[in-house]
Design a protein around this motif. Structure first.
Motif, mmCIF file in Angstrom:
data_model
loop_
_atom_site.group_PDB
_atom_site.id
_atom_site.type_symbol
_atom_site.label_atom_id
_atom_site.label_comp_id
_atom_site.label_asym_id
_atom_site.label_seq_id
_atom_site.Cartn_x
_atom_site.Cartn_y
_atom_site.Cartn_z
ATOM 1 N N GLU A 541 0.832 -1.205 0.000
ATOM 2 C CA GLU A 541 0.000 0.000 0.000
ATOM 3 C C GLU A 541 0.867 1.256 0.000
ATOM 4 O O GLU A 541 0.567 2.238 -0.687
ATOM 5 N N SER A 581 -2.683 10.332 -0.644
ATOM 6 C CA SER A 581 -2.812 9.461 0.529
ATOM 7 C C SER A 581 -3.661 8.254 0.167
ATOM 8 O O SER A 581 -4.476 8.294 -0.766
ATOM 9 N N LEU A 582 -3.468 7.183 0.925
ATOM 10 C CA LEU A 582 -4.222 5.958 0.688
ATOM 11 C C LEU A 582 -5.709 6.197 0.882
ATOM 12 O O LEU A 582 -6.546 5.727 0.102
ATOM 13 N N SER A 583 -6.063 6.966 1.900
ATOM 14 C CA SER A 583 -7.475 7.210 2.184
ATOM 15 C C SER A 583 -8.141 7.991 1.055
ATOM 16 O O SER A 583 -9.310 7.739 0.729
ATOM 17 N N ASN A 584 -7.403 8.900 0.438
ATOM 18 C CA ASN A 584 -7.976 9.662 -0.677
ATOM 19 C C ASN A 584 -8.239 8.770 -1.887
ATOM 20 O O ASN A 584 -9.250 8.915 -2.577
ATOM 21 N N GLN A 586 -8.800 5.522 -1.799
ATOM 22 C CA GLN A 586 -9.935 4.654 -1.460
ATOM 23 C C GLN A 586 -11.249 5.428 -1.501
ATOM 24 O O GLN A 586 -12.271 4.910 -1.953
ATOM 25 N N LYS A 587 -11.217 6.672 -1.039
ATOM 26 C CA LYS A 587 -12.422 7.503 -1.051
ATOM 27 C C LYS A 587 -12.894 7.760 -2.487
ATOM 28 O O LYS A 587 -14.098 7.732 -2.773
ATOM 29 N N ARG A 590 -14.645 4.672 -3.685
ATOM 30 C CA ARG A 590 -15.978 4.521 -3.078
ATOM 31 C C ARG A 590 -16.961 5.553 -3.627
ATOM 32 O O ARG A 590 -18.081 5.221 -4.015
ATOM 33 N N GLY A 616 -12.891 -0.178 -1.251
ATOM 34 C CA GLY A 616 -11.671 0.336 -0.646
ATOM 35 C C GLY A 616 -10.594 -0.709 -0.473
ATOM 36 O O GLY A 616 -9.455 -0.387 -0.103
#
Length: 703
Positions: A541, A581-584, A586-587, A590, A616
């Protein structure tokens, strides 16, 4: 690097301490009709036409009498005018010869009566003392006083030294300037002394004697300041900047160059301004500030063209070649070099010719033209050895070592790099030594001598940091990270490569789009190495973030650079510049209900593939290649080049596009689909089980 040598304009002297005495008027009994020791000051009369300051002195002459009038000054460039009492000009003279500022004329007087001698300065900024005499022709008095004759001789030696320097005969130039210096000191000609000392400082610099060079230029600066000689101050400041540049202290050099630029602008010295701009451009280039480097170099080129200064034009073109080479814009760099070389050859500038040949050789290496690079460098090396320039000789040896390394001749490359290092250490060229050590590290890494390579890189890093060369430091860190991976020290490699990337990204601000992407191409190795180190530690990741970071930073800067209504501070803090970022990621998957597929090609050896599902979840796959000759791999590289707007050669681009379009557009026929099948096998088959089965689901492929 362009070198700045004193551009002497003999006769443009500054004010000495006034030694005014009363005029002495003598009759023909002793052959002197007039003799004056005077001083031009700002309070004197000025010409209504051009603002030049002047004094008026009168003498009595007889019709038919032949007189000689001599005007001498070591403070300013004189101009002599003889008029009658009505102001009609009877005769005038500028300089006796090309090597002095004294004026002389001989005339037969048309009538008996009073005559006026007008003593002018050619430049109101330069004033001071002068000696004027009017004698009848039957006198045996010498044309010039002994002091003025000595000054003329010193000026001649100074100019002769310049000629020797232009022929790269440093020894002869040094001897001539030392002789001139003794004369200037004996007659207390402080401006001439400042010029001679400054020229000697330039010779010390060329010979690598930096401490002596600094002392000489500081002395020259002190002399110029003591007599208010602004041009001399600018010259000394520029020369001090060059020495500190030679010592790789670029921030210090820039301080002196900025002072030099301010003075040249204040006295409207366009040639000096162009030189200061060029020096600033090269210094900012070394600091990795390419926007400033290009800006200053283009200003230098514009002024040089305006002045018709071919040497200045050639220097500016050469500087722009260096900068574009650093940006990875190699064909453009070669174009600049060739234009510069044509001018240098016309001028017979051997030092300049050797510089351009060497720089062209470096760029040819980056283009893969190794034999051509060696040939260019051999020409350059021959000239540098003939003129005794050790620093440049060492640099060329390093370039040749790089070419032989790429040809697979590792023994020859090590031999050349070691010779490079030996010379750099001898002349205390820390940046040169750092570069040589880095090169030795590369060869040792290639032949599997990893401990040796690590030691070389660590020594190089120490020197790069000591001289403040940030791009060199970033490259050494990237190389060190690579060998640490080969040594299976993955955690240490990760930390080292993170430092490298942070430095590279700090260099990459405020550039136009094409330069941003070209620069990214030259720095992509650090991202690829970091990706390898992370994958080896099963940090898939984090590796995805690195792959995204490698392309997102340049894209964000391009996007932000188009927002003309925000200032630099807002630009640097804009959300567009945030690291991915990883969260961005994944967001995004989604929010858009999209499966995201991202690829990263690692040194034409490995393909990394990440699949981010709408939930995600992140999956990672890898594909190994047999070698760079794989035809599909070539197509991937070509498509990557197209989509990233890279400066790489796109030799197969037309075929890829035409073949693919033909295959896609011709439906229901027996069209050859081998290319698409091959691409599918490589890019889709490894992740087929991770892709959605519903043909209406969205999938985003990031090449």
């Amino acid at each position: 690097m362009q070198a700045y040598f004193w551009s002497l304009s003999i006769g443009c002297f500054a004010t000495l301490t006034a030694l005014l005495t009363s005029p002495v008027i003598a009759r023909a009994a002793n052959s002197f009709l007039l003799q004056v020791e005077g001083t031009l000051t700002q309070d004197d009369q000025s010409s209504a036409e051009d603002g030049r300051l002047f004094d008026i002195h009168e003498f009595i002459g007889e019709a038919g009498q032949t007189v000689s009038i001599t005007l001498e000054s070591i403070d300013f460039n004189t101009y002599l005018v003889l008029t009658n009492t009505e102001g009609d000009v009877l005769a005038e003279n500028d300089n006796i010869g090309n090597d002095n500022a004294h004026s002389f004329l001989r005339i037969t007087l048309p009538e008996s009566g009073s005559y006026q001698v007008r003593v002018f300065t050619t430049n109101p900024d330069f004033l001071g003392n002068y000696h004027l005499k009017v004698v009848t022709d039957d006198t045996s008095a010498p044309l010039l006083s002994e002091r003025a004759s000595q000054q003329v001789e010193a000026n001649r030696l100074l100019l002769q030294g310049n000629d020797s320097l232009n022929r790269s005969d440093f020894s002869a130039a040094q001897q001539l300037w030392q002789e001139a210096l003794k004369i200037y000191q004996s007659i207390q000609d402080f401006r001439g002394e400042a010029n001679a000392v400054g020229n000697l400082g330039n010779i010390y610099f060329r010979l690598g004697e930096y401490e002596q060079a600094i002392n000489a230029h500081l002395k020259s600066l002190e002399l110029a300041q003591s007599i208010g000689h602004r041009q001399g101050e600018a010259n000394a400041l520029g020369s001090l900047g060059l020495v500190y540049f030679g010592l790789n202290q670029y921030a210090k050099a820039i301080e002196f160059y900025q002072q030099q630029l301010a003075i040249t602008k204040s006295i409207e010295d366009l040639p000096g301004e162009a030189i200061a701009l060029g020096n600033l451009g090269v210094a900012y280039w070394r600091l990795g500030n390419y926007t400033q480097a290009i800006n200053f170099s283009e200003q230098q080129l514009k002024i040089a063209k305006t002045l018709g200064n071919q040497q200045g034009v050639a220097n500016a073109l050469g500087n722009l070649g260096l900068i574009h080479d650093s940006l990875g814009m190699y064909e453009r760099a070669i174009s600049f070099y060739q234009r510069s070389l044509d001018i240098k050859q016309t001028l017979g500038d051997r030092q300049g010719i050797a510089n351009v040949l060497g720089n062209s050789g470096n760029t040819q290496i980056k283009l893969g033209n190794y034999e051509q690079a060696i040939a260019l460098n051999e020409q350059s090396l021959k000239i540098f050895r003939e003129i005794g320039n050790q620093q440049s000789e060492a640099t060329v040896l390093g370039s040749m070592g790089s070419a032989y390394f790429r040809l697979g001749d590792h023994a020859k490359s090590i031999e050349l790099f070691e010779e490079y290092l030996e010379i750099a250490n001898t002349i205390d060229d820390r940046l040169g030594a750092a570069t040589a050590l880095d090169s030795l590290g590369i060869v040792n890494n290639q032949i599997g001598q990893y401990p040796n390579a690590i030691e070389f890189y660590q020594q190089s890093l120490t020197l790069m940091r000591s001289v403040g060369f940030r791009q060199g430091e970033a490259s050494s860190l990237s190389n060190l990270g690579n060998v640490l991976i080969n040594s299976r020290q993955f955690s240490q490699a990760e930390s080292t490569l993170q430092q490298s990337i942070e430095l590279f990204e700090a260099l990459r601000t405020d550039l136009p789009d094409n330069q941003l992407i070209s620069l990214l191409d030259t720095q992509s190795a650090a991202y690829a190495h970091l990706g390898r180190a992370l994958i080896e530690q099963d940090k898939t990741e984090e590796a995805l973030i690195t792959a995204e970071r490698a392309r997102a930073r340049a894209f964000a800067l391009q996007l932000a650079s188009r927002l003309q209504d925000i200032n630099d501070r807002e630009l640097q803090t804009s959300e567009a510049l945030d690291l991915p970022s990883l969260s961005n990621i994944q967001k995004t998957a989604r929010d858009t209900d999209t499966t995201i597929v991202e690829y990263a090609l690692i040194f034409n050896q490995t393909l990394h593939i990440w699949v981010v599902s709408p939930s995600g979840k992140i999956e990672f796959r890898t594909v190994e290649f047999d070698g760079a000759e794989n035809s599909t791999l070539a197509n991937i590289n070509t498509l990557n080049s197209l989509l990233s707007n890279s400066t790489r050669q796109l030799s197969t681009l037309d075929n890829v596009i035409s073949d693919t379009r033909a295959t896609i557009n011709v439906i229901g026929t027996n069209t050859n689909t081998d290319q698409l099948k091959e691409l599918h096998q490589l890019l889709i088959a490894p992740i087929a089980d991770l892709l959605p089965n519903n043909p209406t689901d969205k999938v985003a492929f990031i090449p």
